[in-house]
Design a protein around this motif. Sequence first.
Motif: not given
Length: 308
Positions: A221-222, A193-196, A187-189, A248-249
């Motif tokens: 870009x985000x 909250x950041x990846x649309x 997981x990418x913690x 979450x990624x």
Amino acid sequence: MPEYLTEEQIEQFNRDGYLLIPGFLDCTEAEVLLARAKQLLFEFPIENHPLTKFTTSDKNHVGDDYFLTSGDKIRFFLEEGALDEDGNLTREKQQAVNKIGHGLHEIDPLFRRVTLQNERIQSLVRDLKFHVDPVALQSMVITKQPEIGGEVPEHNDSTFLYTDPPSALGFWIALERCTPENGALSFLPGSHLKAPITKRFVRLPTGGTGFEFLATPEMEAQYAAASQGKYVLEACSPGDLVLIHGSVLHKSERNTSNKTRFAYTFHMIESPPRALYDAKNWLQPTPNMPFPHVLDEPNLKLVNPALA
């Protein structure tokens, strides 16, 4: 109903976008589900199987009728490496299946009991307050077969179970030990909250499936910036549960070991009118099997800002 999650666990989920809960099922419960999954593999008739393979490739994702009509059935999807160039199995059928899906939580009594008749699940849902009136959908046993269990690249679940606004939540239960060698999840913690959500997996008007791209250049870009962090691998023991935020990624590597990696997973989404699940989604409810409501009384306080 008693509380299940601690405040610290809820804060961790909200911060990281996932939460590992050790021993959610005891060893006996996990063994029962594992035995049932292996029984299903042993009994399924390969003779009439369309040899549908499951792939996570953006270009070649599965989308035939066998897949698209599997939401209210128990069906079997093969690993890409299980067939030779002539379409013949390269191994026994039990070792050739990538996953079993997608109606286990409704059709099979053992998986239904864990998913829809489980007070721990209901307590967890109430404690987390991610949904108000969730429905369950897309249940699977994922097998990660030895040596051919494929890599699952970076993704988020809301791409494949798209609602407006996004509301997918995954429940992933290890039925066997999950290690770096046999494809444990990473997981990418904080990426939720950041990846649309930049694309969604849809039924194409011409038939089959594909991706509908949603992103503006700014969103791309985000997403690129959000995906640059360090992944955390979460080894699991049988019975461990991982809660997975739909944004979450996460990913898993190829199974390079000689051991399987069986896991049972299902998802929840918010029901209308708080979130819209439309006809573009590949998975659709049927008159005989609408998406079942998880809670008897949808009286949770709404705390998910995305669903306000």
